[in-house]
Design an enzyme around this catalytic site. Structure first.
Site, PDB file in Angstrom:
ATOM      1  CG  ASP A  44      59.585   4.021  28.126  1.00  0.00           C
ATOM      2  OD1 ASP A  44      59.467   4.492  29.274  1.00  0.00           O
ATOM      3  OD2 ASP A  44      58.809   4.309  27.188  1.00  0.00           O
ATOM      4  CB  SER A  45      62.845   6.247  32.360  1.00  0.00           C
ATOM      5  OG  SER A  45      62.890   5.101  33.185  1.00  0.00           O
ATOM      6  CG  ASP A  83      57.835   1.040  30.671  1.00  0.00           C
ATOM      7  OD1 ASP A  83      56.706   0.793  31.139  1.00  0.00           O
ATOM      8  OD2 ASP A  83      58.478   2.086  30.926  1.00  0.00           O
ATOM      9  CE  LYS A 113      55.297   1.703  33.612  1.00  0.00           C
ATOM     10  NZ  LYS A 113      55.326   2.726  32.532  1.00  0.00           N
ATOM     11  CD  GLU A 115      54.091   5.944  28.172  1.00  0.00           C
ATOM     12  OE1 GLU A 115      53.704   6.802  27.333  1.00  0.00           O
ATOM     13  OE2 GLU A 115      55.225   5.970  28.691  1.00  0.00           O
ATOM     14  CD  GLU A 181      55.257  10.074  34.369  1.00  0.00           C
ATOM     15  OE1 GLU A 181      55.194   8.899  33.947  1.00  0.00           O
ATOM     16  OE2 GLU A 181      56.199  10.848  34.119  1.00  0.00           O
TER      17      GLU A 181
HETATM   18  O1  KIV Z   1      59.879   4.478  32.281  1.00  0.00           O
HETATM   19  C1  KIV Z   1      59.669   4.769  33.472  1.00  0.00           C
HETATM   20  O2  KIV Z   1      60.603   5.008  34.256  1.00  0.00           O
HETATM   21  C2  KIV Z   1      58.281   4.796  33.935  1.00  0.00           C
HETATM   22  C3  KIV Z   1      58.041   5.177  35.354  1.00  0.00           C
HETATM   23  C4  KIV Z   1      58.433   6.582  35.607  1.00  0.00           C
HETATM   24  C5  KIV Z   1      56.640   4.925  35.763  1.00  0.00           C
HETATM   25  O3  KIV Z   1      57.401   4.530  33.171  1.00  0.00           O
HETATM   26 NA    NA Z   2      57.998   4.308  31.057  1.00  0.00          NA
END
Ligand code: KIV
Ligand code: NA
Length: 270
Positions: A44-45, A83, A113, A115, A181
């Site tokens: 989600d970055s 994510d 994934k 959080e 992280e």
């Molecule tokens: O969204 C992302 O890029 C991440 C990684 C940095 C682990 O969750």
């Molecule tokens: Na992320």
């Protein structure tokens, strides 16, 4: 590197050759890393590095699905993890299942994934029991910056025990790996030693079972800021700006397009 690793293959890599991972958001980036990564994360970055959002909080299911579909088209050998965006899984385990299933069905991702530690353990177990492999993400969890009070190192001092409890909880809940992280190196090493699943470090420790970076960070494409844990292996943002400057100069000087870029009339064609 094994072809098309499954979550169980990732899990089995615990304690072996470190797992290699990067984020990807587009087909060409996925193609660039496919042969080199064990798994690729549609992170989600994407909201910050491709869409200019101030945080990951504004990322939607629709954005994740579009980028996930693009990444899937570029992968033939790496596993794809996607994510779950902010707001798509926290409310209830049913909500989490519905959205995780949609992400997997519409993108072809092999796992999701999400959080969170202790507070997400029930949800992780619920998803895993229903066919959805889950990668956990603890330590600095960027979707919670507003309650964490910024992008600070997590698990220092008195917070160390909470971080250990989070690691234990997600491993016991059935996550097949856990991202750590921005935590102290000694904490990352302690978690890596005590949990049975691979730890994937980002700002953690070389002793983790694998590493991940945001691809735009390591290529020097995202330059709004650079976290201490980012190593820039290239400077594509600078290279791109120089290329654009050269193009602009040549257009204004009428030296681009040159003879090899233009077309003869059909009758005169060789
Ligand atoms: O969204 C992302 O890029 C991440 C990684 C940095 C682990 O969750
Ligand atoms: Na992320």
């Amino acid at each position: 590197k094994k072809r098309n690793p499954l979550p169980d293959d990732i899990r089995a890599a615990k304690g072996g050759t470190p797992l290699v991972s990067l984020t990807a958001y587009t087909t060409p980036m996925a193609q660039m890393m496919d042969a080199h990564c064990d798994f690729v994360l549609v992170g989600d970055s994407v909201g910050m590095v491709l869409h200019g959002l101030p945080s990951t909080l504004g990322v939607t299911m629709e954005m994740m699905i579009l980028h996930g579909q693009a990444v899937a088209r570029g992968l033939t050998s790496a596993m794809m993890v996607i994510d779950m965006p902010f707001g798509s899984y926290e409310e209830s385990r049913e909500q989490a299942f519905r959205n995780a299933a949609r992400l997997m069905a519409e993108t072809g991702a092999g796992a999701v994934k999400l959080e969170g530690g202790v507070e997400m353990a029930d949800t992780i177990a619920f998803l895993v029991a229903r066919g959805i492999p889950v990668m956990a993400h603890i330590g600095l969890t960027p979707q919670s910056i507003n309650t964490l009070g910024g992008y600070k190192v997590q698990g220092r001092g008195a917070a160390r025990d909470e971080a250990l409890a989070d690691a234990d909880a997600v491993a016991q809940a059935g996550a097949f790996a856990v991202v750590l992280e921005k935590v102290p190196e000694t904490l990352a090493d302690e978690i890596t030693a005590r949990v049975s699943i691979p730890t994937i470090g980002i700002g953690a420790s070389a002793g983790c079972d694998g590493q991940i970076l945001v691809v735009d960070d390591m290529l020097g494409l995202f330059t709004a800021f650079k976290a201490k844990f980012v190593k820039r292996y290239a400077h594509l943002g600078d290279d791109g700006a120089a290329a654009i400057a050269a193009y602009a100069e040549e257009v204004r000087a009428r030296t681009f397009p040159a003879a090899e870029h233009v077309f003869a009339d059909a009758a005169a064609k060789k």
